[in-house]
Design a protein around this motif. Structure first.
Motif, short mmCIF file in Angstrom:
data_model
loop_
_atom_site.label_atom_id
_atom_site.label_comp_id
_atom_site.label_asym_id
_atom_site.label_seq_id
_atom_site.Cartn_x
_atom_site.Cartn_y
_atom_site.Cartn_z
N THR A 277 11.30 -0.82 -5.24
CA THR A 277 10.63 0.49 -5.17
C THR A 277 11.66 1.60 -4.93
O THR A 277 12.73 1.37 -4.38
N ASP B 204 -3.81 3.61 -1.26
CA ASP B 204 -4.00 2.85 -2.49
C ASP B 204 -3.26 1.52 -2.36
O ASP B 204 -2.24 1.43 -1.66
N THR B 205 -3.76 0.51 -3.07
CA THR B 205 -3.15 -0.81 -3.06
C THR B 205 -2.54 -1.11 -4.42
O THR B 205 -3.16 -0.84 -5.46
N PHE B 206 -1.33 -1.69 -4.41
CA PHE B 206 -0.62 -1.99 -5.64
C PHE B 206 -0.17 -3.45 -5.65
O PHE B 206 0.09 -4.04 -4.59
N LYS B 207 -0.06 -3.98 -6.85
CA LYS B 207 0.42 -5.36 -7.04
C LYS B 207 1.64 -5.31 -7.93
O LYS B 207 1.63 -4.67 -8.99
N GLN C 181 0.83 -1.19 0.00
CA GLN C 181 0.00 0.00 0.00
C GLN C 181 0.87 1.25 0.00
O GLN C 181 2.02 1.23 0.45
N THR D 65 4.30 -2.87 -12.00
CA THR D 65 3.41 -2.57 -10.88
C THR D 65 2.09 -2.03 -11.42
O THR D 65 2.09 -1.21 -12.35
N GLU D 66 1.00 -2.47 -10.86
CA GLU D 66 -0.31 -1.94 -11.23
C GLU D 66 -1.13 -1.67 -9.98
O GLU D 66 -1.00 -2.36 -8.97
N GLN D 67 -1.93 -0.62 -10.05
CA GLN D 67 -2.81 -0.31 -8.93
C GLN D 67 -4.01 -1.25 -8.96
O GLN D 67 -4.57 -1.52 -10.02
#
Length: 816
Positions: free
Chosen positions: A546, A80-83, A70, A91-93
């Motif tokens: 990141t 927001d949550t990301f994968k 997050q 990475t995508e939200q």
């Protein structure tokens, strides 16, 4: 008195802005020729989102190929949550409507690993690990469903309230496995045992027939439940007046261990805190935690339940060694003697309950995956003993496997424990050597085997599925450098652990479900947390996932602190501290200095990772830029340095720590060109308490001090923390008087600033109110009080942070 202080706090704010603005950028302290950007309070106390948007709450998805984390939204407190796909690093939200697919932070797997289950928004989800990874929602109710657990490969159980349900995954039939009732069992209708009732049954046939019908219905219902397996027969009655504490079902689904206690109110009706700035414009009274002075023991009950037969057996604690020992004998003798009384010791049962899990995510009840053994971690209410006991399922009794005793107190961290997967062997952490280490014990042996050893602390212990390797976090090389290690679980002799990470700083980890990779959260002195990836065997370099720190933050002229060792005049161990040096600090006149006291008592801040005190880090950099030397000490009681460092404050909070501050002052004078007459101190919470103790008991040590959200009387603090260190007031008032600043206020000599939030449900505002009244009655003059009407213990509003640190800055500039 309070309203006068409110008015005063408001008035003195008005003159701050112009005074501080000119001082923050003073040409006397900043050489404009170097073009170094001045660090300004308004910036560093603003909303910290400008620093970075560090990933938070990161975890693996079930397939071990994706990570979820997050990040803060640009505005507001939501996230927001990301994968993140570790194969292509894309990475995508995650959309709000798809969150249910990725909320897998607490996965449980079936024994054959073909299925996994988790909870999302109080409903149960099932993930098929083979084929197309099909995801199925199993429940959709308003109930609060939790704790999914596989019973074999094709039955999934879960809790809803005090009831356990089981879903047959072959038939999709949901059945009620067991329902825990905190009441007496229904009784067979009987004739009341008094003369009038008996006469009624003798004289009136209608009454006799009604009783006969009730009896027949009761017995019929009982027979149906006992003999028809299609009818729910799940209730277990544990008696009225009980409160459910915790329960754990065997992996075979045939037995349960349940813990209850007497149902008594947790808090008193007087445990209230006024909130003067409520949304409705009126005073609001919020319920808060009770005080240690009001704590009462409440012995828990331990029940072994046969799920099929509903037989309930109570387990007794009287088989535990020292269950009735008077461990406070010497303390009580001393306290009775002070009152002119004589204490007579006697053996009586101690209150022994489940190990508290408030700082620890693991359950204190652990079943072996074979369902034939269960282990329980127990602690004494007096905080002096911890037991790991198994349960003899045939004889229905506890069997002690390990006892840890501490004359001071058992640590509330370092209590990881569990079972090997393929043998009836326990693993656990213990501080018995003086440091937190890993131990194992086979049930077939009386011997304890030590796995790690040395002057370092292990934490976050994880055993691999094949039982070959322990992973853990530890500070092996330096007390302030935390790396991830692995070590063999079977070697006959203690071996040095193998480091998986090498990035200096603070590293934490999460092992992937397939146990091939480690997700690393890393930070260092100047960089907040970022995510990294490496192989679990350490065979590859870490890959950074990141990069969220802002350019603005990176381009600021921060002062990188140096971690030094201060020789102690009171112990064999050095005191570790961070020191922020100004440029050319040895040139010219002797420097002014500030010593910062971290909070929490049991917390480490002189480490190589990013500090939770990031505002203070920036403030200290600002002070260093203006010519101050700043020290941040891990005084005795701090975390990271072993048991004896932690327990040095037993029954004397504020004594060893201030001794360490004295050594810190001497070090600054002798090594950092500091003027002994120009040193101040400050800190919040426990650090505020330390400021009080230093200013009251060593009045010549510091020329000014600021105590923020400070404790003034430990009898008003919480039970879970305070009773460890000072026992409880009813047993050890000597310790409370020795450790509470309110008893030493008359020692104040130099200027003291007290900053207090009014809706603080941790350190109550009344701590400051009572101390201020005592200082007024003592006719003291050198103190000021600033209050913050809307702030809790950890401030929320940037304006409050700015106001607080402007006052601190002014205090030092005026007096140092």
């Amino acid at each position: 008195m309070t309203s006068k202080h409110i008015i005063y706090a408001c008035i003195i704010t008005l003159g701050f802005s112009s005074w501080v603005s000119s001082k923050e950028t003073s040409k006397e302290t900043i050489d404009t020729k170097t073009a170094v950007k001045p660090i300004e309070l308004k910036k560093i106390m603003s909303d910290p989102k400008w620093i970075s948007n560090s990933p938070q709450n990161a975890y693996w998805l079930a397939g071990s190929n994706e990570i979820v984390f997050q990040q803060n939204k640009e505005v507001g407190e939501l996230k927001d949550t990301f994968k993140l796909n570790i194969n292509n690093l894309e990475t995508e939200q995650v959309k709000l409507t798809n969150l249910y697919q990725v909320k897998q932070d607490d996965l449980v797997f079936s024994p054959n690993s073909e299925l996994a289950a988790y909870v999302y928004e109080n409903d149960i989800y099932l993930l098929h690990m083979t084929g197309e990874n099909k995801l199925v929602q199993l429940t959709k109710t308003s109930a609060r469903e939790s704790s999914p657990q596989f019973i074999g490969d094709r039955v999934l159980s879960y809790w809803a309230g005090n009831t356990i349900f089981a879903i047959d995954l072959n038939t999709n039939l949901t059945s009620e496995l067991i329902k825990l009732q905190m009441s007496e069992a229904p009784k067979e209708p009987s004739v009341p045992d008094d003369i009038i009732a008996k006469e009624q049954h003798e004289l009136i046939d209608y009454v006799v027939n009604q009783h006969k019908n009730s009896l027949e219905k009761f017995n019929h219902k009982k027979l149906v439940k006992q003999n028809d397996n299609r009818v729910t027969n799940s209730s277990v009655y544990l008696g009225s007046g009980q409160r459910f504490v915790q329960g754990s079902l065997s992996p075979k689904g045939d037995r349960m261990l349940v813990v209850t206690s007497k149902s008594v109110p947790w808090r008193d009706e007087s445990d209230l805190m006024p909130n003067y700035i409520a949304h409705n414009g009126r005073i609001q009274f919020d319920q808060v935690r009770p005080r240690v002075a009001d704590a009462k023991p409440n012995q828990q009950n331990y029940w072994l339940i046969d799920v099929k037969s509903k037989q309930v057996d109570k387990l007794s604690i009287d088989v535990l060694p020292d269950f009735d020992k008077d461990v406070l004998k010497s303390v009580r003798i001393e306290n009775f003697r002070e009152k002119g009384e004589k204490y007579k010791s006697k053996r009586e049962p101690r209150t022994i309950n489940l190990m508290s899990d408030w700082t620890w995510s693991q359950s204190p009840i652990q079943w072996h995956n074979n369902g034939e053994q269960v282990a329980v971690m127990l602690e004494a209410w007096d905080n002096k003993d911890r037991w790991i006991a198994t349960v003899d399922l045939e004889d229905k009794k506890f069997v002690t496997q390990h006892q840890l005793h501490d004359d001071a107190w058992i640590n509330y961290t370092f209590n990881d424990f569990g079972w090997f997967n393929h043998s009836e062997t326990l693993y656990f952490q213990s501080e018995q050597s003086g440091y937190s280490h890993i131990y194992t014990k086979a049930l077939s042996s009386n011997k304890i085997k030590q796995i790690t050893a040395g002057k370092y602390e292990t934490s976050k212990v994880k055993l691999t599925k094949n039982d070959k390797t322990f992973y853990f976090r530890a500070n092996v090389n330096h007390p302030g450098d935390y790396q991830i290690y692995r070590v063999s679980a079977y070697d006959k002799k203690v071996k040095n652990p193998i480091a998986i990470t090498q990035l200096k700083g603070d590293n934490n980890y999460s092992l992937s479900p397939d146990e091939t990779k480690l997700l690393i959260t890393h930070s260092n002195l100047l960089t907040p947390e970022e995510l990294y990836l490496t192989n679990a065997d350490g065979s590859t370099d870490m890959v950074r996932l990141t990069n969220t720190v802002s350019d603005e933050f990176n381009n600021m002229p921060w002062t990188k602190p140096e971690i030094i060792e201060v020789d102690s005049s009171y112990t064999d161990q050095p005191v570790y501290a961070k020191v922020y040096y100004p440029a050319d600090y040895k040139a010219g006149e002797k420097r002014k200095a500030v010593i910062f006291n971290h909070g929490a008592g049991y917390l480490q801040n002189s480490h190589y990772g990013w500090s939770g005190y990031f505002r203070e880090f920036m403030f200290h950099s600002m002070l260093a830029q203006q010519g101050y030397v700043v020290m941040d000490m891990d005084y005795r009681a701090s975390k990271g340095y072993g048991r004896d460092w932690r327990t040095a404050i037993y029954r004397q909070m504020g004594t060893p720590e201030i001794q360490d501050l004295k050594d810190g002052v001497n070090w600054l004078v002798e090594n950092a060109n500091v003027d002994r007459e120009r040193i101040g101190t400050y800190g919040g919470s426990y650090g505020g308490f330390m400021t009080f103790m230093a200013m009251f008991n060593e009045p010549e040590l510091f020329k000014a001090g600021a105590a923020l959200r400070p404790v003034s009387d430990w009898a008003h603090y919480n039970d879970g923390y305070t009773s460890n260190i000072l026992n409880r007031p009813e047993d050890d008032m000597i310790a409370y008087r020795k450790s509470s600043p309110i008893y030493f206020a008359e020692g104040l000599k130099n200027p003291l600033l007290i900053n207090a939030p009014m809706v603080d449900n941790n350190v109550f505002f009344v701590d400051v109110v009572r101390l201020v009244q005592r200082m007024i009655e003592l006719e003291l003059e050198n103190f000021e009080t600033a209050i913050y009407p809307v702030e809790p213990h950890g401030f929320k509003q940037p304006s409050s942070w700015l106001d607080e640190y402007r006052r601190i800055y002014k205090l030092f500039e005026t007096n140092l």
